[in-house]
Design a protein around this motif. Structure first.
Motif, PDB file in Angstrom:
ATOM      1  N   ALA A 197       0.828  -1.204   0.000  1.00  0.00           N
ATOM      2  CA  ALA A 197       0.000   0.000   0.000  1.00  0.00           C
ATOM      3  C   ALA A 197       0.863   1.256   0.000  1.00  0.00           C
ATOM      4  O   ALA A 197       0.556   2.230  -0.699  1.00  0.00           O
ATOM      5  N   LEU A 198       1.953   1.246   0.754  1.00  0.00           N
ATOM      6  CA  LEU A 198       2.831   2.414   0.799  1.00  0.00           C
ATOM      7  C   LEU A 198       3.444   2.690  -0.571  1.00  0.00           C
ATOM      8  O   LEU A 198       3.637   3.851  -0.950  1.00  0.00           O
ATOM      9  N   ARG A 199       3.751   1.643  -1.327  1.00  0.00           N
ATOM     10  CA  ARG A 199       4.291   1.850  -2.674  1.00  0.00           C
ATOM     11  C   ARG A 199       3.254   2.501  -3.579  1.00  0.00           C
ATOM     12  O   ARG A 199       3.608   3.242  -4.507  1.00  0.00           O
ATOM     13  N   ARG A 200       1.981   2.245  -3.317  1.00  0.00           N
ATOM     14  CA  ARG A 200       0.917   2.800  -4.168  1.00  0.00           C
ATOM     15  C   ARG A 200       0.607   4.248  -3.834  1.00  0.00           C
ATOM     16  O   ARG A 200       0.397   5.063  -4.733  1.00  0.00           O
ATOM     17  N   VAL A 201       0.542   4.583  -2.538  1.00  0.00           N
ATOM     18  CA  VAL A 201       0.079   5.924  -2.169  1.00  0.00           C
ATOM     19  C   VAL A 201       1.223   6.913  -1.994  1.00  0.00           C
ATOM     20  O   VAL A 201       1.003   8.122  -2.017  1.00  0.00           O
ATOM     21  N   GLY A 202       2.438   6.433  -1.807  1.00  0.00           N
ATOM     22  CA  GLY A 202       3.561   7.355  -1.656  1.00  0.00           C
ATOM     23  C   GLY A 202       3.510   8.098  -0.342  1.00  0.00           C
ATOM     24  O   GLY A 202       3.885   7.577   0.700  1.00  0.00           O
ATOM     25  N   ARG A 203       3.002   9.326  -0.371  1.00  0.00           N
ATOM     26  CA  ARG A 203       3.010  10.172   0.826  1.00  0.00           C
ATOM     27  C   ARG A 203       1.961   9.717   1.829  1.00  0.00           C
ATOM     28  O   ARG A 203       0.801   9.505   1.478  1.00  0.00           O
TER      29      ARG A 203
END
Length: 202
Positions: free
Chosen positions: A59-65
């Motif tokens: 999920a962090l790779r998808r949303v970035g910030r």
């Protein structure tokens, strides 16, 4: 039966806990509770979305910030605006994830998390809580958390809670399906059944 007492804590361990409390209370302005381990109450400055580590990384790779992110063993904690835990069920329904079995929980008022070691500190024992993305003081000396527009978001200043929850729910569901598929394959192999379907003959 003899009573076994825990070993006495060292003065160094006490001072380390005191320094941790000072960092949270003086640097960030966050409340703390207890010692060994120091805990952070949720529902005051922030709530926490807890997800399995693999789904969290995806999920962090998808949303970035995002806002601050913790890591403790196999659980990732995403800090979001206070009040978000109460909004989560309705938000999942709105995103059409309602009723889907997701390994996604939220800690709000009355909850607690173990306070990770401040950035740059040795985390201590393996699996101890650490900051994957530490809190950063931004506007007015405060940490910004993902929020809905009605929960204190400042437009582009704070990450969007809707995008974050949708990404987390998607990855939780994806990893659940992958685990189920691997489980079925393992069962087929362990019982000696072939996972290859026979061709139909006319």
């Amino acid at each position: 039966m003899a009573l076994t007492l825990p070993p006495p804590r060292s003065a160094l361990a006490d001072e380390r806990d005191n320094a941790r409390v000072r960092w949270y209370e003086h640097e960030l302005g966050w409340a703390t509770e207890g010692a060994a381990p120091v805990r952070l109450p949720t529902g005051l400055r922030f709530d926490v979305l807890e997800v399995p580590v693999a789904a969290g990384y995806a999920a962090l790779r998808r949303v970035g910030r995002t806002g601050p992110v913790t890591l403790a063993g196999r659980t990732m904690g995403l800090l979001v605006a206070a009040g978000s835990a109460d909004e989560l069920p309705g938000l999942l329904d709105w995103l059409e994830w309602g009723g889907v079995d997701l390994a996604l929980t939220a800690l709000g008022t009355g909850g607690r998390i173990v306070a990770p070691a401040p950035p740059g500190w040795c985390p201590g024992s393996p699996g101890a809580a650490v900051w994957l993305r530490p809190p950063e003081l931004r506007h007015e000396g405060r940490v910004q958390f993902p929020a809905l527009a009605g929960l204190g978001s400042r437009g582009g200043d704070a990450p969007d809670l809707v995008r974050l929850v949708d990404a987390v729910a998607t990855e939780c569901h994806r990893f659940r399906l992958m685990r189920a598929r691997k489980g079925r394959q393992a069962m087929g192999l362990s019982t000696g059944q072939s996972t290859v379907q026979p061709l139909a003959c006319s």
